[in-house]
Write a protein that holds these residues in place. Structure first.
Motif, PDB file in Angstrom:
ATOM      1  N   ALA A  83       0.837  -1.206   0.000  1.00  0.00           N
ATOM      2  CA  ALA A  83       0.000   0.000   0.000  1.00  0.00           C
ATOM      3  C   ALA A  83       0.867   1.250   0.000  1.00  0.00           C
ATOM      4  O   ALA A  83       0.526   2.266  -0.618  1.00  0.00           O
ATOM      5  CB  ALA A  83      -0.931  -0.002   1.209  1.00  0.00           C
ATOM      6  N   ALA A  84       2.009   1.181   0.682  1.00  0.00           N
ATOM      7  CA  ALA A  84       2.904   2.339   0.756  1.00  0.00           C
ATOM      8  C   ALA A  84       3.481   2.707  -0.601  1.00  0.00           C
ATOM      9  O   ALA A  84       3.833   3.873  -0.835  1.00  0.00           O
ATOM     10  CB  ALA A  84       4.030   2.066   1.747  1.00  0.00           C
ATOM     11  N   VAL A  85       3.583   1.734  -1.514  1.00  0.00           N
ATOM     12  CA  VAL A  85       4.080   2.037  -2.863  1.00  0.00           C
ATOM     13  C   VAL A  85       2.928   2.214  -3.851  1.00  0.00           C
ATOM     14  O   VAL A  85       3.153   2.340  -5.056  1.00  0.00           O
ATOM     15  CB  VAL A  85       5.047   0.936  -3.367  1.00  0.00           C
ATOM     16  CG1 VAL A  85       6.287   0.881  -2.492  1.00  0.00           C
ATOM     17  CG2 VAL A  85       4.367  -0.422  -3.442  1.00  0.00           C
ATOM     18  N   GLY A  86       1.692   2.226  -3.350  1.00  0.00           N
ATOM     19  CA  GLY A  86       0.545   2.503  -4.195  1.00  0.00           C
ATOM     20  C   GLY A  86      -0.056   1.307  -4.895  1.00  0.00           C
ATOM     21  O   GLY A  86      -0.949   1.476  -5.742  1.00  0.00           O
ATOM     22  N   ASP A  87       0.376   0.102  -4.561  1.00  0.00           N
ATOM     23  CA  ASP A  87      -0.190  -1.102  -5.175  1.00  0.00           C
ATOM     24  C   ASP A  87      -1.351  -1.592  -4.301  1.00  0.00           C
ATOM     25  O   ASP A  87      -1.243  -2.583  -3.577  1.00  0.00           O
ATOM     26  CB  ASP A  87       0.883  -2.189  -5.315  1.00  0.00           C
ATOM     27  CG  ASP A  87       0.397  -3.398  -6.103  1.00  0.00           C
ATOM     28  OD1 ASP A  87      -0.798  -3.435  -6.466  1.00  0.00           O
ATOM     29  OD2 ASP A  87       1.204  -4.318  -6.351  1.00  0.00           O
ATOM     30  N   TYR A  88      -2.473  -0.876  -4.379  1.00  0.00           N
ATOM     31  CA  TYR A  88      -3.585  -1.155  -3.482  1.00  0.00           C
ATOM     32  C   TYR A  88      -4.293  -2.471  -3.795  1.00  0.00           C
ATOM     33  O   TYR A  88      -4.818  -3.119  -2.892  1.00  0.00           O
ATOM     34  CB  TYR A  88      -4.587  -0.002  -3.527  1.00  0.00           C
ATOM     35  CG  TYR A  88      -3.984   1.306  -3.114  1.00  0.00           C
ATOM     36  CD1 TYR A  88      -3.503   1.501  -1.816  1.00  0.00           C
ATOM     37  CD2 TYR A  88      -3.864   2.362  -4.016  1.00  0.00           C
ATOM     38  CE1 TYR A  88      -2.929   2.702  -1.438  1.00  0.00           C
ATOM     39  CE2 TYR A  88      -3.290   3.570  -3.641  1.00  0.00           C
ATOM     40  CZ  TYR A  88      -2.831   3.734  -2.353  1.00  0.00           C
ATOM     41  OH  TYR A  88      -2.251   4.925  -1.984  1.00  0.00           O
ATOM     42  N   THR A  89      -4.280  -2.874  -5.054  1.00  0.00           N
ATOM     43  CA  THR A  89      -4.948  -4.127  -5.419  1.00  0.00           C
ATOM     44  C   THR A  89      -4.249  -5.323  -4.791  1.00  0.00           C
ATOM     45  O   THR A  89      -4.886  -6.171  -4.140  1.00  0.00           O
ATOM     46  CB  THR A  89      -4.987  -4.289  -6.945  1.00  0.00           C
ATOM     47  OG1 THR A  89      -5.718  -3.187  -7.517  1.00  0.00           O
ATOM     48  CG2 THR A  89      -5.668  -5.590  -7.331  1.00  0.00           C
ATOM     49  N   THR A  90      -2.925  -5.393  -4.967  1.00  0.00           N
ATOM     50  CA  THR A  90      -2.174  -6.503  -4.381  1.00  0.00           C
ATOM     51  C   THR A  90      -2.158  -6.405  -2.862  1.00  0.00           C
ATOM     52  O   THR A  90      -2.187  -7.423  -2.157  1.00  0.00           O
ATOM     53  CB  THR A  90      -0.739  -6.526  -4.923  1.00  0.00           C
ATOM     54  OG1 THR A  90      -0.769  -6.421  -6.351  1.00  0.00           O
ATOM     55  CG2 THR A  90      -0.031  -7.820  -4.559  1.00  0.00           C
ATOM     56  N   LEU A 112      -8.173  -3.259   9.108  1.00  0.00           N
ATOM     57  CA  LEU A 112      -7.901  -1.834   8.922  1.00  0.00           C
ATOM     58  C   LEU A 112      -7.106  -1.593   7.642  1.00  0.00           C
ATOM     59  O   LEU A 112      -7.406  -0.675   6.865  1.00  0.00           O
ATOM     60  CB  LEU A 112      -7.131  -1.282  10.126  1.00  0.00           C
ATOM     61  CG  LEU A 112      -7.919  -1.050  11.409  1.00  0.00           C
ATOM     62  CD1 LEU A 112      -6.983  -0.686  12.556  1.00  0.00           C
ATOM     63  CD2 LEU A 112      -8.966   0.045  11.209  1.00  0.00           C
ATOM     64  N   GLY A 113      -6.081  -2.418   7.441  1.00  0.00           N
ATOM     65  CA  GLY A 113      -5.293  -2.285   6.222  1.00  0.00           C
ATOM     66  C   GLY A 113      -6.128  -2.551   4.984  1.00  0.00           C
ATOM     67  O   GLY A 113      -6.009  -1.844   3.970  1.00  0.00           O
ATOM     68  N   LEU A 114      -6.983  -3.562   5.054  1.00  0.00           N
ATOM     69  CA  LEU A 114      -7.851  -3.881   3.925  1.00  0.00           C
ATOM     70  C   LEU A 114      -8.798  -2.724   3.633  1.00  0.00           C
ATOM     71  O   LEU A 114      -8.998  -2.338   2.466  1.00  0.00           O
ATOM     72  CB  LEU A 114      -8.638  -5.160   4.239  1.00  0.00           C
ATOM     73  CG  LEU A 114      -9.655  -5.609   3.185  1.00  0.00           C
ATOM     74  CD1 LEU A 114      -8.968  -5.876   1.860  1.00  0.00           C
ATOM     75  CD2 LEU A 114     -10.391  -6.853   3.664  1.00  0.00           C
ATOM     76  N   GLY A 115      -9.385  -2.166   4.696  1.00  0.00           N
ATOM     77  CA  GLY A 115     -10.289  -1.034   4.499  1.00  0.00           C
ATOM     78  C   GLY A 115      -9.589   0.142   3.845  1.00  0.00           C
ATOM     79  O   GLY A 115     -10.121   0.763   2.912  1.00  0.00           O
ATOM     80  N   ASN A 116      -8.377   0.450   4.302  1.00  0.00           N
ATOM     81  CA  ASN A 116      -7.636   1.575   3.726  1.00  0.00           C
ATOM     82  C   ASN A 116      -7.278   1.330   2.262  1.00  0.00           C
ATOM     83  O   ASN A 116      -7.382   2.235   1.428  1.00  0.00           O
ATOM     84  CB  ASN A 116      -6.366   1.830   4.535  1.00  0.00           C
ATOM     85  CG  ASN A 116      -6.652   2.514   5.856  1.00  0.00           C
ATOM     86  OD1 ASN A 116      -7.488   3.403   5.929  1.00  0.00           O
ATOM     87  ND2 ASN A 116      -5.972   2.099   6.915  1.00  0.00           N
ATOM     88  N   ALA A 117      -6.858   0.109   1.949  1.00  0.00           N
ATOM     89  CA  ALA A 117      -6.494  -0.211   0.566  1.00  0.00           C
ATOM     90  C   ALA A 117      -7.706  -0.111  -0.346  1.00  0.00           C
ATOM     91  O   ALA A 117      -7.632   0.452  -1.450  1.00  0.00           O
ATOM     92  CB  ALA A 117      -5.874  -1.608   0.495  1.00  0.00           C
ATOM     93  N   LEU A 118      -8.829  -0.647   0.093  1.00  0.00           N
ATOM     94  CA  LEU A 118     -10.048  -0.593  -0.717  1.00  0.00           C
ATOM     95  C   LEU A 118     -10.557   0.842  -0.855  1.00  0.00           C
ATOM     96  O   LEU A 118     -11.056   1.238  -1.916  1.00  0.00           O
ATOM     97  CB  LEU A 118     -11.127  -1.480  -0.095  1.00  0.00           C
ATOM     98  CG  LEU A 118     -10.849  -2.992  -0.142  1.00  0.00           C
ATOM     99  CD1 LEU A 118     -11.880  -3.748   0.696  1.00  0.00           C
ATOM    100  CD2 LEU A 118     -10.841  -3.500  -1.578  1.00  0.00           C
ATOM    101  N   PHE A 119     -10.433   1.621   0.222  1.00  0.00           N
ATOM    102  CA  PHE A 119     -10.858   3.024   0.168  1.00  0.00           C
ATOM    103  C   PHE A 119     -10.030   3.783  -0.867  1.00  0.00           C
ATOM    104  O   PHE A 119     -10.569   4.547  -1.674  1.00  0.00           O
ATOM    105  CB  PHE A 119     -10.707   3.671   1.545  1.00  0.00           C
ATOM    106  CG  PHE A 119     -11.320   5.037   1.655  1.00  0.00           C
ATOM    107  CD1 PHE A 119     -12.616   5.198   2.138  1.00  0.00           C
ATOM    108  CD2 PHE A 119     -10.605   6.172   1.279  1.00  0.00           C
ATOM    109  CE1 PHE A 119     -13.187   6.458   2.239  1.00  0.00           C
ATOM    110  CE2 PHE A 119     -11.171   7.428   1.371  1.00  0.00           C
ATOM    111  CZ  PHE A 119     -12.462   7.576   1.854  1.00  0.00           C
TER     112      PHE A 119
END
Length: 284
Positions: A83-90, A112-119
């Protein structure tokens, strides 16, 4: 496998020397050697250094060690790195897999991490589901923060009334680890979106009262709209309660108050009515 370097890497990590720890742990084994602990610590050190892509690779290597365990924690950390590198799907895939580890003691972190990535990916409905799961996890020491994120999802979904109730619940259940300032700012956004500018202003004021919390650009824009709405309402109220302008009363002949004849009593300065002699009056 170089045991000495691994021990030195552990010591450097505990001492907070993350650069040395990452170097030693990386050099302690070849890429084809498997040691979950070394790769796990190396990934953590790389995260501290802001080397997120490299950290994601280290966590992936640690996951190859089936005897090491800690799958939920490794997948969650890998999700954070991605997520920190912007790869929210993976990242979302990694977080989702982490929630399936029954031995993972803190699944709320994965939710929490899943919610943030999906958001971040714009999937607000599923992000809200993930945040709700994080909020109801009994291991979560700060459930109000997860509820606040759920409130954000409701706002994005165009459901301000649900967002208001969610933020209200979050504030009611806020504990020492929760930031009530951020929750009040979110409440301000929700109330404004719900068409309640006066209540929204109170919430924004509560968020910024101590001068510590800084509104996000989105919240600052919403506060400006609140001020505009209240100014417009104030102007409308002033117009509605203003007295009607006075109208000049029409001239009325006291000898003909209804104006039926259309004639008015003559003005002596114009007609000389009151200066006529008796004979002139008789004649006229």
């Amino acid at each position: 496998m170089n045991s000495q370097l691994i021990q030195q890497g552990r010591a450097a990590y505990r001492a907070g020397d993350f650069s040395a720890a990452a170097q030693m742990l990386s050099a302690a084994k070849t890429p084809d050697e498997i040691m979950g602990e070394a790769d796990h610590l190396c990934g953590n050190a790389l995260m501290h250094l802001g080397m997120y892509a490299e950290a994601a690779e280290a966590y992936a290597a640690a996951l190859n060690d089936g005897t090491y365990g800690k799958r939920g924690a490794l997948l969650t950390n890998r999700g954070k790195a991605l997520a920190a590198v912007g790869d929210y799907t993976t990242a979302a895939q990694a977080f989702s897999a982490a929630t399936q580890d029954a031995s993972y003691a803190t699944p709320f972190k994965a939710y929490l991490g899943l919610g943030n990535a999906l958001f971040q990916a714009g999937d607000y409905a599923n992000a809200g589901t993930a945040f709700r799961q994080a909020a109801i996890d009994g291991a979560n020491p700060a459930p109000a923060a997860a509820l606040g994120e759920l409130g954000r999802c409701f706002l994005k979904l165009g459901r301000p009334a649900d967002a208001v109730e969610t933020y209200r619940t979050a504030i009611d259940f806020a504990g020492p680890r929760d930031d009530t300032r951020a929750l009040n700012a979110g409440m301000g956004q929700a109330l404004s979106a719900a068409g309640r500018p006066s209540d929204a202003l109170d919430a924004f004021n509560a968020a910024t009262a101590d001068g510590i919390y800084q509104l996000t650009p989105e919240q600052a824009d919403e506060l400006a709209r609140v001020h505009d709405s209240l100014a417009a309402l104030s102007a409308q109220t002033a117009m509605a309660t203003a007295p009607a302008p006075a109208m000049d009363a029409p001239a009325v002949d006291p000898l003909d108050p209804t104006g039926a004849t259309g004639q008015f009593m003559p003005d002596p300065s114009d007609t000389g009515f009151f200066t006529l002699s008796e004979s002139e009056m008789v004649q006229q």
